[in-house]
Design an enzyme around this catalytic site. Structure first.
Site, short mmCIF file in Angstrom:
data_model
loop_
_atom_site.label_atom_id
_atom_site.label_comp_id
_atom_site.label_asym_id
_atom_site.label_seq_id
_atom_site.Cartn_x
_atom_site.Cartn_y
_atom_site.Cartn_z
N TYR A 125 -7.09 -2.25 -8.20
CA TYR A 125 -6.19 -1.81 -7.12
C TYR A 125 -6.05 -2.93 -6.09
CZ TYR A 125 -4.53 1.09 -3.17
OH TYR A 125 -3.83 1.60 -2.10
N ILE A 172 0.83 -1.20 0.00
CA ILE A 172 0.00 0.00 0.00
C ILE A 172 0.87 1.26 0.00
CG2 ILE A 172 -1.61 1.35 1.43
CD1 ILE A 172 -2.97 -1.33 2.18
N MET A 191 2.32 1.68 -3.46
CA MET A 191 1.27 2.05 -4.40
C MET A 191 0.84 3.51 -4.21
SD MET A 191 -1.06 0.87 -6.66
CE MET A 191 -1.59 -0.82 -6.38
N GLU A 192 0.65 3.91 -2.97
CA GLU A 192 0.08 5.23 -2.71
C GLU A 192 1.06 6.37 -2.96
OE1 GLU A 192 -2.97 6.00 -2.13
OE2 GLU A 192 -3.82 4.02 -1.79
N THR A 193 2.29 6.22 -2.50
CA THR A 193 3.23 7.36 -2.58
C THR A 193 4.63 6.96 -3.02
OG1 THR A 193 3.88 7.11 -0.24
CG2 THR A 193 2.02 8.59 -0.71
#
Ligand SMILES: [Ca+2]
Length: 266
Positions: free
Chosen positions: A253, A123, A126-128
């Site tokens: 996702y 996560i 993926m996010e940042t």
């Protein structure tokens, strides 16, 4: 009957909305909206620091431009993984290094929340990109802008109040940068979720989503509260896979996170 009517009248009165701030689609009404919203914020218990952040916030044209340009493209799994993660093997190799930097942290979080490190670093990546790109617009201004904007006011107003509450409590700096819709920190929590699920993972007594350990522990706490079961699988068809839907509603996702985490654990 009279007692019933009285009770009914009282409840209708209690449910009647206070005069609320009127949304708008351009910057011109933002100042007036902020004044009206300040009264709502006060009623919600926001104190001086939060109200000052509200007064200082500006209309974020960057946020509105990004919002209007959302394409809603639906990627196939392979394209999504390639665009967001690169190759699964290369991603898994970087992610394993992240875990190896602080294995005690990931073991402690897994024992407390049941969520494996492989899911958390997936996560995070993926996010940042593991904290490399946490956004470029002030969180308070962007979340207030989308709360004011007529398109999705009802959805964003609770998050705007939460952001002000976070400023009030010292969890968020009034000038902190985040993503276009107020997503903040290493794993891009919306403020309402940050306020509700935030925990201190670094052990300094503060919850700061711009601290990697706080953000990852909070992500584990979020998943746990949404039904994650320790030791149960997370791939499609297994008990924890639907919990990923609570984090992000896009199936591709969820599939990408599960595939990345499985590759890390392999
Ligand atoms: Ca902390």
């Amino acid at each position: 009957m009279r007692r019933f009517l009285t009770a009914l009248c009282l409840s209708l009165f209690a449910a009647a909305p206070a005069i609320s701030a009127t949304c708008g689609n351009t910057s011109s009404g933002f100042g007036a909206w902020k004044s009206a919203f300040a009264a709502e914020a006060q009623r919600a218990g926001i104190g001086q620091r939060g109200l000052q952040a509200l007064a200082a916030a500006s209309y974020s044209q960057k946020t509105i431009n990004a919002d209007r340009n959302q394409k809603g493209v639906k990627y196939a799994f392979n394209d999504f993984v390639r665009i967001r993660l690169g190759s699964l093997d290369a991603f898994a190799a970087s992610a394993r290094k992240r875990i190896a930097r602080n294995p005690a942290f990931f073991a402690a979080v897994e024992s407390r929340y049941g969520v494996p490190g492989s899911i958390l670093v997936s996560i995070h990546g993926m996010e940042t990109g593991f904290g490399r790109t946490m956004g470029s617009v002030p969180v308070v201004s962007s979340i207030l802008t989308v709360a004011y904007d007529c398109r999705r006011s009802d959805f964003f107003i609770p998050h705007a109040l939460a952001a002000l509450q976070m400023v009030d409590r010292g969890m968020l700096s009034p000038n902190q940068l985040g993503a276009f819709h107020g997503e903040l920190g290493h794993t891009q929590f919306l403020p309402g979720n940050a306020l509700r699920y935030g925990v201190d993972g670094s052990g300094d007594g503060r919850v700061d989503f711009y601290n990697e350990w706080d953000a990852l522990a909070s992500t584990a706490n979020f998943l746990r509260q949404k039904g994650w079961r320790a030791g149960a699988g997370f791939e499609p068809g297994q008990p924890n896979f639907p919990v990923l839907n609570e984090w992000n509603a896009a199936t591709v996702y969820q599939q990408a996170i599960a595939a990345a985490a499985a590759r890390i654990d392999r």
